[in-house]
Structure formats: structure tokens, C-alpha cells
Design an enzyme around this catalytic site. Structure first.
Site, PDB file in Angstrom:
ATOM      1  N   HIS A   1      -6.703   1.942  14.411  1.00 23.36           N
ATOM      2  CA  HIS A   1      -7.139   0.472  14.056  1.00 23.36           C
ATOM      3  C   HIS A   1      -5.891  -0.405  14.381  1.00 23.36           C
ATOM      4  O   HIS A   1      -4.683   0.077  14.631  1.00 23.36           O
ATOM      5  CB  HIS A   1      -7.072   0.517  12.426  1.00 23.36           C
ATOM      6  CG  HIS A   1      -6.106   0.728  11.662  1.00 23.36           C
ATOM      7  ND1 HIS A   1      -5.580   2.116  11.462  1.00 23.36           N
ATOM      8  CD2 HIS A   1      -5.271   0.117  10.921  1.00 23.36           C
ATOM      9  CE1 HIS A   1      -4.335   2.026  10.622  1.00 23.36           C
ATOM     10  NE2 HIS A   1      -4.059   0.756  10.446  1.00 23.36           N
TER      11      HIS A   1
ATOM     12  N   HIS B   1      -3.114   1.649  16.295  1.00 24.97           N
ATOM     13  CA  HIS B   1      -2.351   2.786  15.786  1.00 24.97           C
ATOM     14  C   HIS B   1      -3.307   3.767  14.922  1.00 24.97           C
ATOM     15  O   HIS B   1      -4.290   3.447  14.447  1.00 24.97           O
ATOM     16  CB  HIS B   1      -0.962   2.511  14.890  1.00 24.97           C
ATOM     17  CG  HIS B   1      -1.257   1.202  13.895  1.00 24.97           C
ATOM     18  ND1 HIS B   1      -1.676   0.020  14.038  1.00 24.97           N
ATOM     19  CD2 HIS B   1      -1.284   1.669  12.504  1.00 24.97           C
ATOM     20  CE1 HIS B   1      -1.691  -0.632  12.962  1.00 24.97           C
ATOM     21  NE2 HIS B   1      -1.424   0.558  11.757  1.00 24.97           N
TER      22      HIS B   1
ATOM     23  N   ASP C   1      -3.871  -3.594  12.322  1.00 22.15           N
ATOM     24  CA  ASP C   1      -3.933  -4.089  11.043  1.00 22.15           C
ATOM     25  C   ASP C   1      -4.375  -5.669  10.965  1.00 22.15           C
ATOM     26  O   ASP C   1      -4.234  -6.231  11.982  1.00 22.15           O
ATOM     27  CB  ASP C   1      -2.392  -4.307  10.296  1.00 22.15           C
ATOM     28  CG  ASP C   1      -1.937  -2.813  10.035  1.00 22.15           C
ATOM     29  OD1 ASP C   1      -3.006  -1.895   9.923  1.00 22.15           O
ATOM     30  OD2 ASP C   1      -0.817  -2.755  10.175  1.00 22.15           O
TER      31      ASP C   1
ATOM     32  N   LYS D   1       0.813  -1.073   0.065  1.00 24.70           N
ATOM     33  CA  LYS D   1      -0.014   0.008   0.026  1.00 24.70           C
ATOM     34  C   LYS D   1       0.906   1.139  -0.107  1.00 24.70           C
ATOM     35  O   LYS D   1       1.944   1.058   0.560  1.00 24.70           O
ATOM     36  CB  LYS D   1      -1.020   0.057   1.373  1.00 24.70           C
ATOM     37  CG  LYS D   1      -1.978   1.160   1.546  1.00 24.70           C
ATOM     38  CD  LYS D   1      -2.541   1.167   2.723  1.00 24.70           C
ATOM     39  CE  LYS D   1      -3.740   1.932   2.902  1.00 24.70           C
ATOM     40  NZ  LYS D   1      -3.997   2.332   4.330  1.00 24.70           N
TER      41      LYS D   1
HETATM   42  O1  LIG Z   1       1.315   5.809   7.385  1.00 22.79           O
HETATM   43  C1  LIG Z   1       1.514   4.943   8.245  1.00 22.79           C
HETATM   44  O2  LIG Z   1       2.589   4.849   8.923  1.00 22.79           O
HETATM   45  C2  LIG Z   1       0.733   3.929   9.014  1.00 22.79           C
HETATM   46  C3  LIG Z   1      -0.539   3.567   7.736  1.00 22.79           C
HETATM   47  C4  LIG Z   1      -1.406   2.422   8.662  1.00 22.79           C
HETATM   48  O3  LIG Z   1      -1.347   2.354   9.636  1.00 22.79           O
HETATM   49  C5  LIG Z   1      -2.189   1.598   7.465  1.00 22.79           C
HETATM   50  O4  LIG Z   1      -2.062   2.040   6.359  1.00 22.79           O
HETATM   51  O5  LIG Z   1      -2.641   0.644   7.702  1.00 22.79           O
HETATM   52 FE   LIG Z   2      -2.080   0.182   9.638  1.00 27.29          FE
END
Ligand SMILES: O=C(O)CCC(=O)C(=O)O
Ligand SMILES: [Fe+2]
Length: 336
Positions: free
Chosen positions: A222, A278, A224, A203
Site C-alpha cells: 500500500h 511498501h 499511506d 498506530k
Molecule cells: O511496520 C512497518 O514498518 C510499516 C507499517 C505500515 O506500513 C503501516 O502501518 O501503514
Molecule cells: Fe504504511
């Protein structure tokens, strides 16, 4: 109806002091109010070139059970491999929105360019995150759909393939150490998540400058749903982790890979390792970009607590279910 890209919204409001109301978080989520200034605990930074995996396993297991989060250095991925990945992704996001729309998600697909429409619970308004993204799988070869890999810049494919190849080595090392840290054989944790069929979902998060970083969030709180998430950010800070109900800033550590423990490892370890809660904040003047890779079990693979880790005194705390079903419940905010 087409969703406005945050990049377009941002370009129309940079000179003003306010943002559209659908980006404003309720007070209990606003980073301006809820961020704790300093930490009274260390967010671990672990050098992983230690050839003694038993010793490394102890350090990693401690971080995984206490926080569910750490950064790794001396991981062996050359700086220029990460630079090439980041340069190519940045160049893609700097293309006009119209050109990026050629890669936009098709109905029902996760892969592609897009802007998250966050599902809130019934009756609540949707609040938008200040971020656009691109998703595409990068490994194993039979799950890759190049339709969603940018052709511009031309370097994108090679740079992403090289990074993925190197990242697989780091992932394998982390899986081995985390498995040993649970008292298992080195291969058992990865095997419990699909082994060589583990899928790598790349991503790119693109967070444009935001006039009111105190009121908005990039990605809201959230965990992951992956096993592990391995991420390289650009130099703009913005990641926060939650510990004991408080939100802490994570420092940008040059050359480090950020490791999040996801839900599937919490489940497989029967709760010994914790999936970290996070979220991300945004910057008033600078664009933040991050490249997480989510290591996911194949959709039809069943994940549950590893049998060796459960017994009469320590019964299973989680259901075993197909990753597809887990993901469906998580994305639709249904009970697991
Ligand atoms: O951009 C970030 O450091 C974390 C992004 C994130 O938590 C996610 O895309 O699941
Ligand atoms: Fe994340």
C-alpha cells in the site's frame, strides 16, 4: 462477530509448520518468492542536524522524488524518549488479549485496538494480514480521545505525550525542507495540508512470530494516504519498499526515524514527490513492533496540487478534494 486476534492465532500455531489458509498470500505477493535479495541502489539515511536547510532540502527532495522514502538520524529525539514509548507500547500488547479488548474499535471508528479486515476487490477472498494494531490520535489536543489510550501500563500516556512533542519538531523540520525542495516558501507545504491543524494519528503494529513468513505478509502492499508517516520500529526487520516493480528489504538502522512520503504530499507536489509503495513481512521467531505516526490533514480540509506548482506546461495531475473524501475512496478501493 468478533475477529480473532492474530496474537491468539499465532499462539496456537507456533509449534506447527503451517498457518491458517486465510493468511496465505497468492504467489505474486508471497515474500518468499517476490523479495529481491540485494539492492542496486541506496535506500537513503539522512542526518538531519544540518543547520543549512537549503542543503538539507536538496538531499531530502532527491530522496522524496526518487524513492518517496528515507530514514533520518541525528533528529534530536533522545534515545530514552523512544525507549519509553516502545516499552509502554510493548507492555500494552503483552497484556492478555481480553484486557486489550477493552480498547477495541467501536463500529465506524478508526481509533482503537483491532485487526485489519482488508477489503479486496469484488469477488476476491479476503486474505488476512499477520498483525494486530492500536490506533489513536495524539495531536492536536482537541482531536485526542483518551478512551483509546491504554491505562496499563501507567507510563503509557506520559511516554506517548513526550514522544509526540519531540516528533512534532522533526515533522516541522521535514516539512520545511520538503517545501524549500519544491521551490516554495518553507511554510507552504505544511500550510497546504492544514498547517497547525495537521492531525497526528499514532498506530502500533504488533506482528507476532509466524511459522511461515515466506507465505504471509504483515501489512500488504500500500501507499499511506497521509502526508508523511514517521515511524520507529523495534529491532526486528520486516519493512519492504517497492521500486520499479521489485521488493527490497529496508535495513533496521538503530536510532533512525523511518519516513514515508504519503499520498497527500504526492498530490500537493503534483507528482514531484512520490508516495512509496511498501509492505511488511513477519519473522519466524521474533515479534516485530512498529510505531508509525500518520500526519493527516483535518477531514474537512481540501488538499490538492499547490497552485504555484501548476501552470500551462505542468497542469494539475490530481484532483483537489477533502481529505475525508479521499480517505473514503481509498479505504473502500473506489477510484479517486
Ligand atoms: O511496520 C512497518 O514498518 C510499516 C507499517 C505500515 O506500513 C503501516 O502501518 O501503514
Ligand atoms: Fe504504511
Amino acid at each position: 462477530m468478533e475477529t480473532a486476534r492474530v496474537q491468539s492465532v499465532a499462539s496456537t500455531c507456533t509449534s506447527k509448520e503451517d498457518i491458517p489458509s486465510d493468511f496465505i498470500r497468492p504467489e505474486n505477493e508471497q515474500p518468499g518468492i517476490t523479495t529481491v535479495g540485494s539492492t542496486d541502489f541506496e535506500i537513503p539515511v539522512i542526518e538531519i542536524n544540518d543547520s543549512d536547510e537549503e542543503r538539507l532540502a536538496k538531499v531530502i527532495a532527491k530522496a522524496s522524488s526518487e524513492i518517496g522514502f528515507f530514514q533520518v538520524t541525528n533528529h534530536g529525539i533522545p534515545r530514552d524518549v523512544i525507549d519509553n514509548l516502545q516499552r509502554a507500547g510493548k507492555e500494552f500488547f503483552e497484556l492478555p488479549v481480553q484486557e486489550k479488548e477493552e480498547y477495541s474499535k467501536l463500529p465506524g471508528s478508526l481509533e482503537g485496538y483491532g485487526t485489519a479486515l482488508q477489503k479486496e476487490s469484488e469477488g476476491k477472498e479476503n486474505i488476512k494480514g499477520w498483525v494486530d494494531h492500536l490506533f489513536h490520535r495524539v495531536w492536536p489536543p482537541h482531536v485526542i480521545n483518551h478512551r483509546f489510550w491504554p491505562k496499563n501500563p501507567q507510563s503509557y500516556r506520559e511516554a506517548t505525550e513526550e514522544y509526540t512533542k519531540q516528533l512534532r519538531g522533526v515533522a516541522d523540520k521535514l516539512f520545511r525542507c520538503m517545501s524549500i525542495g519544491l521551490g516554495l516558501e518553507a511554510n507552504e507545504l505544511k500550510d497546504g495540508a492544514g498547517g497547525e491543524n495537521l492531525e497526528y494519528m499514532m498506530k502500533i503494529n504488533y506482528y507476532p512470530p509466524c511459522p511461515r513468513p515466506d507465505l504471509a505478509l504483515g501489512v500488504p502492499a500500500h501507499t499511506d494516504m497521509s502526508t508523511l508517516t514517521l515511524l520507529v520500529p523495534n529491532e526486528v526487520p520486516g519493512l519492504q519498499i517497492c521500486k520499479d516493480g521489485s521488493w527490497y528489504n529496508v535495513d533496521y538502522v538503530p536510532d533512525a526515524i523511518v519516513v514515508h512520503i504519503g499520498d497527500q504530499i504526492e498530490i500537493m507536489s503534483n507528482g514531484k514527490y512520490k508516495a512509496v509503495l511498501h509492505r511488511t513481512t513477519v519473522d519466524k521467531h521474533r515479534t516485530r513492533i512498529s510505531w508509525p505516526v500518520f500526519l493527516e490533514p483535518p477531514a474537512d480540509f481540501t488538499v490538492g496540487p499547490i497552485p504555484k506548482l501548476i501552470n500551462d506546461e505542468n497542469p494539475a495531475k490530481y484532483k483537489s478534494k477533502k481529505y475525508r473524501d479521499y480517505a473514503y475512496c481509498k479505504l473502500n478501493k473506489l477510484p479517486q
